[in-house]
Structures are given as structure tokens and as C-alpha cells.
Write an enzyme that holds these catalytic residues in place. Structure first.
Site, mmCIF file in Angstrom:
data_model
loop_
_atom_site.group_PDB
_atom_site.id
_atom_site.type_symbol
_atom_site.label_atom_id
_atom_site.label_comp_id
_atom_site.label_asym_id
_atom_site.label_seq_id
_atom_site.Cartn_x
_atom_site.Cartn_y
_atom_site.Cartn_z
ATOM 1 N N PRO A 9 0.790 -1.234 0.000
ATOM 2 C CA PRO A 9 0.000 0.000 0.000
ATOM 3 C C PRO A 9 0.819 1.279 0.000
ATOM 4 O O PRO A 9 1.851 1.370 0.656
ATOM 5 C CB PRO A 9 -0.827 -0.106 1.284
ATOM 6 C CG PRO A 9 -0.179 -1.142 2.117
ATOM 7 C CD PRO A 9 0.500 -2.085 1.162
ATOM 8 N N ASN A 10 0.320 2.232 -0.748
ATOM 9 C CA ASN A 10 0.850 3.606 -0.848
ATOM 10 C C ASN A 10 2.145 3.713 -1.647
ATOM 11 O O ASN A 10 2.602 4.828 -1.901
ATOM 12 C CB ASN A 10 1.037 4.235 0.550
ATOM 13 C CG ASN A 10 -0.271 4.295 1.303
ATOM 14 O OD1 ASN A 10 -1.255 4.810 0.772
ATOM 15 N ND2 ASN A 10 -0.313 3.748 2.505
ATOM 16 N N ARG A 17 4.455 11.002 -2.160
ATOM 17 C CA ARG A 17 4.395 10.607 -0.768
ATOM 18 C C ARG A 17 5.715 10.896 -0.038
ATOM 19 O O ARG A 17 6.761 10.359 -0.422
ATOM 20 C CB ARG A 17 4.144 9.098 -0.785
ATOM 21 C CG ARG A 17 4.206 8.446 0.513
ATOM 22 C CD ARG A 17 4.162 6.943 0.364
ATOM 23 N NE ARG A 17 4.009 6.403 1.682
ATOM 24 C CZ ARG A 17 4.305 5.173 2.009
ATOM 25 N NH1 ARG A 17 4.723 4.323 1.106
ATOM 26 N NH2 ARG A 17 4.157 4.772 3.247
ATOM 27 N N TYR A 22 10.982 8.941 0.992
ATOM 28 C CA TYR A 22 10.932 7.953 -0.100
ATOM 29 C C TYR A 22 11.515 8.454 -1.425
ATOM 30 O O TYR A 22 11.569 7.692 -2.388
ATOM 31 C CB TYR A 22 9.482 7.479 -0.295
ATOM 32 C CG TYR A 22 8.925 6.807 0.937
ATOM 33 C CD1 TYR A 22 9.441 5.593 1.377
ATOM 34 C CD2 TYR A 22 7.894 7.399 1.682
ATOM 35 C CE1 TYR A 22 8.955 4.976 2.520
ATOM 36 C CE2 TYR A 22 7.401 6.796 2.829
ATOM 37 C CZ TYR A 22 7.935 5.582 3.239
ATOM 38 O OH TYR A 22 7.458 4.971 4.371
ATOM 39 N N ASN A 73 7.925 -5.818 -1.096
ATOM 40 C CA ASN A 73 7.901 -4.681 -0.170
ATOM 41 C C ASN A 73 6.447 -4.580 0.308
ATOM 42 O O ASN A 73 5.607 -3.990 -0.374
ATOM 43 C CB ASN A 73 8.339 -3.394 -0.864
ATOM 44 C CG ASN A 73 8.361 -2.221 0.106
ATOM 45 O OD1 ASN A 73 7.834 -2.313 1.215
ATOM 46 N ND2 ASN A 73 8.950 -1.112 -0.305
ATOM 47 N N ALA A 76 3.249 -0.910 4.724
ATOM 48 C CA ALA A 76 2.764 -0.913 6.113
ATOM 49 C C ALA A 76 2.350 -2.305 6.597
ATOM 50 O O ALA A 76 2.398 -2.587 7.802
ATOM 51 C CB ALA A 76 1.611 0.066 6.255
ATOM 52 N N GLU A 97 12.691 -9.617 1.182
ATOM 53 C CA GLU A 97 11.919 -8.439 1.606
ATOM 54 C C GLU A 97 12.744 -7.169 1.351
ATOM 55 O O GLU A 97 13.942 -7.152 1.639
ATOM 56 C CB GLU A 97 11.636 -8.580 3.104
ATOM 57 C CG GLU A 97 10.924 -7.420 3.753
ATOM 58 C CD GLU A 97 10.780 -7.618 5.272
ATOM 59 O OE1 GLU A 97 11.380 -8.577 5.828
ATOM 60 O OE2 GLU A 97 10.082 -6.813 5.887
ATOM 61 N N HIS A 99 12.701 -2.750 1.680
ATOM 62 C CA HIS A 99 12.112 -1.464 2.084
ATOM 63 C C HIS A 99 12.983 -0.348 1.537
ATOM 64 O O HIS A 99 14.215 -0.411 1.650
ATOM 65 C CB HIS A 99 12.024 -1.352 3.614
ATOM 66 C CG HIS A 99 11.184 -2.435 4.191
ATOM 67 N ND1 HIS A 99 9.818 -2.407 4.123
ATOM 68 C CD2 HIS A 99 11.527 -3.606 4.762
ATOM 69 C CE1 HIS A 99 9.349 -3.526 4.653
ATOM 70 N NE2 HIS A 99 10.355 -4.269 5.047
ATOM 71 N N ARG A 106 13.582 4.453 12.034
ATOM 72 C CA ARG A 106 12.398 5.326 12.024
ATOM 73 C C ARG A 106 11.597 5.118 13.320
ATOM 74 O O ARG A 106 12.172 4.860 14.357
ATOM 75 C CB ARG A 106 11.590 5.059 10.757
ATOM 76 C CG ARG A 106 12.366 5.416 9.476
ATOM 77 C CD ARG A 106 11.570 5.152 8.221
ATOM 78 N NE ARG A 106 10.354 5.962 8.190
ATOM 79 C CZ ARG A 106 9.342 5.758 7.334
ATOM 80 N NH1 ARG A 106 9.423 4.781 6.441
ATOM 81 N NH2 ARG A 106 8.280 6.528 7.370
#
Ligand code: DQA
Length: 149
Positions: A9-10, A17, A22, A73, A76, A97, A99, A106
Site C-alpha cells: 500500500p501507498n 508521498r 521515499y 515490499n 505498512a 523483503e 524497504h 524510524r
């Protein structure tokens, strides 16, 4: 070799964003980046993005007998979803995975990944380059597992 890249998502809003986190490049820039790399490496690639957990689970299930490896990825859902790692375990397709940001530096809630337990490796904090690292890692892993057959 056929790989599936799944983005959660996103991530479709890359460029808009939180560019300080990012970056300024768009989702279609990311797709171009991955496709160019895979063409150069002789890897067949499909790239899938969804804002819905169930659609991601369906895509992983559907990958059975179609893909040799998965780069994911989960965005969230990394920090909330048990269904996504369960699906990866169920199909037993090697997965890495990724990111874009460094989730460990963070907010504390980003430090835990449910997905990582189902993946060979987690790569975080390298932006688009993280996808390159993940794809090349999977390529090497799959080539080595072929040799062991
Ligand atoms: C992300 C990190 C996640 O914590 C966040 O929810 C995302 C993107 C990353 O690529 O850095 O949506 O997965």
C-alpha cells in the site's frame, strides 16, 4: 528464471508521498528501474502493486508453480500482517523483503517485520537500489539451488 515483485500500500504514490523519506522518483520510475535491470540480467519479471492485504495474499498464492522467486515490499503490512508471511511460507517460493527506507531507524513501530521470518533476507534503506540487491540475491540463490539438485 521468473521473478515476481510485489509492492504494498501507498507505494503507488512514490514521488508524491513523503519525498524526504521515499525520494522524488515516481512508482512508474521504480517499475522502469526494475524492468531495465531484469532485461539486462535476463530475468523474466512481473511487477504487482496493491493497497489491499487480501489481494497481496491472492497474488502470492497464485504465484505457486509460476514464479521462481518473490521480491516483496509489503509497505505498512510489514508491521501488521501475519497472512502475508503465512502465504509465503505456504507456497514455499524463495522471497526477499525490501524497504526503500531504513525501517530500523524510524518510528519504533516500524522496527518489527512479520514478513522477515518468511524471507531469505531483508534489505532496507537503499531506496530503489534495494530492489536491485534483492533481485541479484535471489538470482544467485536460485542459480546455486539449481546446482545442488
Ligand atoms: C516501507 C516502510 C514501511 O514502514 C512503510 O509503511 C511503507 C514503505 C519502505 O519501503 O520503506 O509504506 O515499506
Amino acid at each position: 528464471m521468473k521473478l515476481l515483485v510485489i509492492n504494498g500500500p501507498n507505494l503507488n504514490l512514490l514521488g508524491i508521498r513523503e519525498p524526504d523519506i521515499y525520494g522524488n522518483r515516481s512508482y512508474s520510475d521504480l517499475v522502469d528501474y526494475i524492468e531495465t535491470l531484469c532485461a539486462k540480467e535476463g530475468i523474466e519479471i512481473e511487477i504487482f502493486q496493491s493497497n489491499h492485504e487480501g489481494a497481496i495474499v491472492d497474488k502470492i498464492q497464485d504465484a505457486l508453480n509460476k514464479f521462481d522467486g518473490i521480491v516483496i515490499n509489503p509497505a505498512a503490512y510489514t508491521h501488521t500482517s501475519i497472512a502475508i508471511p503465512d502465504a509465503i511460507h505456504a507456497v514455499r517460493i524463495p522471497a526477499v523483503e525490501v524497504h526503500l527506507s531504513d525501517i530500523n531507524s524510524r518510528e519504533p513501530f516500524r522496527r518489527h517485520s512479520y514478513t522477515s521470518a518468511a524471507c531469505l533476507k531483508t534489505i532496507a534503506g537503499f531506496g530503489f537500489d534495494g530492489y536491485r540487491i534483492a533481485i541479484l540475491h535471489l538470482k544467485e540463490h536460485l542459480n546455486n539451488s539449481d546446482k545442488n539438485l
